[in-house]
Scaffold this active site. Structure first.
Site, PDB file in Angstrom:
ATOM      1  N   ASN A  35      51.021  39.306  44.277  1.00  0.00           N
ATOM      2  CA  ASN A  35      52.268  39.114  43.575  1.00  0.00           C
ATOM      3  C   ASN A  35      53.228  40.364  44.284  1.00  0.00           C
ATOM      4  O   ASN A  35      54.434  40.538  43.761  1.00  0.00           O
ATOM      5  CB  ASN A  35      52.343  39.501  42.141  1.00  0.00           C
ATOM      6  CG  ASN A  35      51.638  41.151  41.859  1.00  0.00           C
ATOM      7  OD1 ASN A  35      51.335  41.921  42.796  1.00  0.00           O
ATOM      8  ND2 ASN A  35      51.829  41.399  40.579  1.00  0.00           N
ATOM      9  N   GLY A  39      51.901  45.461  47.936  1.00  0.00           N
ATOM     10  CA  GLY A  39      51.867  44.784  49.337  1.00  0.00           C
ATOM     11  C   GLY A  39      52.983  44.204  50.122  1.00  0.00           C
ATOM     12  O   GLY A  39      54.146  44.637  49.345  1.00  0.00           O
ATOM     13  N   GLY A 105      36.588  34.043  36.593  1.00  0.00           N
ATOM     14  CA  GLY A 105      36.490  32.915  35.856  1.00  0.00           C
ATOM     15  C   GLY A 105      36.697  31.903  36.851  1.00  0.00           C
ATOM     16  O   GLY A 105      36.066  30.798  36.953  1.00  0.00           O
ATOM     17  N   LYS A 108      33.573  31.363  38.581  1.00  0.00           N
ATOM     18  CA  LYS A 108      32.426  30.616  37.795  1.00  0.00           C
ATOM     19  C   LYS A 108      32.705  29.051  37.928  1.00  0.00           C
ATOM     20  O   LYS A 108      31.977  28.155  38.077  1.00  0.00           O
ATOM     21  CB  LYS A 108      32.544  31.132  36.286  1.00  0.00           C
ATOM     22  CG  LYS A 108      31.782  30.206  35.396  1.00  0.00           C
ATOM     23  CD  LYS A 108      31.592  31.083  34.155  1.00  0.00           C
ATOM     24  CE  LYS A 108      31.279  30.449  32.875  1.00  0.00           C
ATOM     25  NZ  LYS A 108      32.611  29.895  32.154  1.00  0.00           N
ATOM     26  N   TYR A 148      42.835  54.116  37.104  1.00  0.00           N
ATOM     27  CA  TYR A 148      42.259  53.434  38.472  1.00  0.00           C
ATOM     28  C   TYR A 148      40.655  53.476  38.122  1.00  0.00           C
ATOM     29  O   TYR A 148      39.942  52.367  38.402  1.00  0.00           O
ATOM     30  CB  TYR A 148      42.718  53.969  39.748  1.00  0.00           C
ATOM     31  CG  TYR A 148      42.254  53.496  40.963  1.00  0.00           C
ATOM     32  CD1 TYR A 148      42.700  52.300  41.419  1.00  0.00           C
ATOM     33  CD2 TYR A 148      41.442  54.279  42.039  1.00  0.00           C
ATOM     34  CE1 TYR A 148      42.245  51.685  42.543  1.00  0.00           C
ATOM     35  CE2 TYR A 148      40.898  53.730  43.011  1.00  0.00           C
ATOM     36  CZ  TYR A 148      41.469  52.664  43.636  1.00  0.00           C
ATOM     37  OH  TYR A 148      40.912  52.107  44.793  1.00  0.00           O
ATOM     38  N   LYS A 152      38.335  50.093  37.656  1.00  0.00           N
ATOM     39  CA  LYS A 152      37.138  49.757  38.661  1.00  0.00           C
ATOM     40  C   LYS A 152      35.852  49.787  38.107  1.00  0.00           C
ATOM     41  O   LYS A 152      35.070  48.836  38.364  1.00  0.00           O
ATOM     42  CB  LYS A 152      37.411  50.537  39.900  1.00  0.00           C
ATOM     43  CG  LYS A 152      38.533  50.557  40.521  1.00  0.00           C
ATOM     44  CD  LYS A 152      38.844  48.906  41.509  1.00  0.00           C
ATOM     45  CE  LYS A 152      39.878  48.901  42.302  1.00  0.00           C
ATOM     46  NZ  LYS A 152      39.890  47.478  43.060  1.00  0.00           N
ATOM     47  N   TYR A 162      28.916  38.739  34.564  1.00  0.00           N
ATOM     48  CA  TYR A 162      28.991  37.345  35.147  1.00  0.00           C
ATOM     49  C   TYR A 162      28.037  36.962  35.973  1.00  0.00           C
ATOM     50  O   TYR A 162      27.704  35.988  36.100  1.00  0.00           O
ATOM     51  CB  TYR A 162      30.461  37.031  35.823  1.00  0.00           C
ATOM     52  CG  TYR A 162      31.610  36.706  34.994  1.00  0.00           C
ATOM     53  CD1 TYR A 162      32.029  37.705  34.074  1.00  0.00           C
ATOM     54  CD2 TYR A 162      32.227  35.280  35.263  1.00  0.00           C
ATOM     55  CE1 TYR A 162      33.113  37.079  33.237  1.00  0.00           C
ATOM     56  CE2 TYR A 162      33.183  34.964  34.414  1.00  0.00           C
ATOM     57  CZ  TYR A 162      33.614  35.777  33.427  1.00  0.00           C
ATOM     58  OH  TYR A 162      34.494  35.375  32.486  1.00  0.00           O
TER      59      TYR A 162
END
Ligand code: NAD
Ligand code: UDP
Length: 313
Positions: A35, A39, A105, A108, A148, A152, A162
């Site tokens: 987005n 960056g 997600g 998966k 942060y 993380k 997961y």
């Protein structure tokens, strides 16, 4: 020839853009999702028109829709410099938690291998030195860096959940301070700040007395290590970094020497919870990936100083 498809979140950032380059070199098709919060499109503009590269401007804290086959997801989206995540605390927490959830997600759904860009910050202000993967860390959850560090740590926990519960094939890289071309000159990190100050003959701002240590890894070494990890079967975290440690005071002197600058060092206030030491134990990466850094600080700084000289001129 078979060409795997990889999604790189945060692919328009410093590390993400180098990762896109590496994956394209390895004959992957790459979908960069970013987005542009911290960056820049400039980091990937050289890839515009590349037949195996595409860019989607999207905030990964929202549902990520990618049509077709995806083999790998490399989740790099997150503000990363202390100045950035102190300015963007909520976005940092959201991308580490909600963004990681969406990216997992997607992995998966696509039966893709997932790699999380984690950080040495999960070790906080470490009481064990150097830091090996077995160390659980010393993090202040309510301090300014907590946004942060805890995001993380949550991202690592979610990745392992997961893996264990949904059987997703996952990797976790704990990245230690990395530098090189495409770092933002104004991201506030010590390395670009010192180089910028030295090239302009301005005072070099060493926080505190400069006795805190860091260990700086050149970007091409880091990216090689991450690619090796992606191709391995290792599902537990792996440190990737350069174990050559230096105090920030000596590092400032080194930058002055290498740039031939007239800058003087000044000492300013030390930020809250600034880690006093940081050095990766990379024996696991050496053992299981056959990886170790090749570029020493002299060479890496020479290349990076040249990049910032060109940028400033
Ligand atoms: P960077 O700020 O240059 O790159 C991060 C990218 O993520 C940016 O392009 C930004 O626009 C994007 N982004 C942020 N939030 C987003 C969102 N919600 N949706 C989509 N894109 C989003 O930082 P970097 O140094 O390249 O760091 C990349 C990753 O590596 C981060 O996850 C960081 O935590 C990790 N890391 C970096 C270092 C280092 O030394 N550079 C060390 C440890 C860990
Ligand atoms: N630092 C400094 N001057 C600066 C920026 C940073 O002395 O202008 C110090 C900072 O306090 C830390 C070290 O340099 O001890 C590395 O900071 P950086 O922001 O690069 O990343 P960190 O390793 O803290 O995430």
């Amino acid at each position: 020839m078979y060409s795997p498809t990889a999604v790189v979140t945060g692919g328009a950032g410093f590390l993400g853009s180098h990762l896109c380059d590496k994956l394209l070199q390895e004959n992957f098709s790459v979908i960069c999702v970013d987005n542009l919060l911290t960056g820049s499109i400039n980091n990937i503009s050289h890839l515009s028109g590349h037949e195996k590269f595409s860019f989607i401007k999207h905030d990964v804290t929202n549902y990520i829709f990618i049509p077709g086959r995806v083999d790998y997801i490399l989740h790099f989206a997150s503000p990363a410099s202390p100045i950035d995540y102190l300015k963007l605390p909520i976005q940092t927490l959201k991308v580490g938690s909600l963004g990681t959830h969406k990216a997992l997600g997607l992995a998966k759904e696509k039966k893709a291998t997932f790699l999380l860009a984690s950080t040495s910050e999960v070790y906080g202000d470490p009481t064990i030195h150097p830091q090996s993967e077995e160390y659980w860390g010393n993090v202040n959850p309510i301090g300014p860096r907590g946004v942060y560090d805890e995001a993380k740590r949550f991202a690592e926990a979610l990745t392992m959940a997961y893996h264990r519960y949904h059987g997703v094939n996952t990797r976790i890289v704990r990245i230690f301070n990395t530098y090189g071309p495409r770092m933002r000159a104004d991201d506030g990190r010590a390395l670009p700040t010192f180089i910028g100050q030295a090239l302009k003959n301005e005072d070099i701002t060493v926080f505190g007395d400069g006795s805190q240590t860091r260990s700086f890894c050149y970007v091409s070494d880091l990216i090689d290590g991450i690619f090796k990890l992606l191709m391995s079967q290792e599902t537990e975290p792996v440190n990737i970094g350069n174990s050559e440690e230096i105090t920030i005071r000596d590092f400032a002197k080194e930058v002055i020497r290498l740039t031939g600058s007239k800058s003087k060092i000044i000492n300013t206030e030390l930020p809250i919870d600034d880690p006093k030491v940081r050095q990766p134990d990379i024996s696991k990466a050496k053992r299981i990936l056959g990886w170790e850094p090749k570029i020493d600080r002299n060479k890496g700084l020479e290349l990076t100083i040249k990049y910032f000289e060109d940028l400033l001129s």
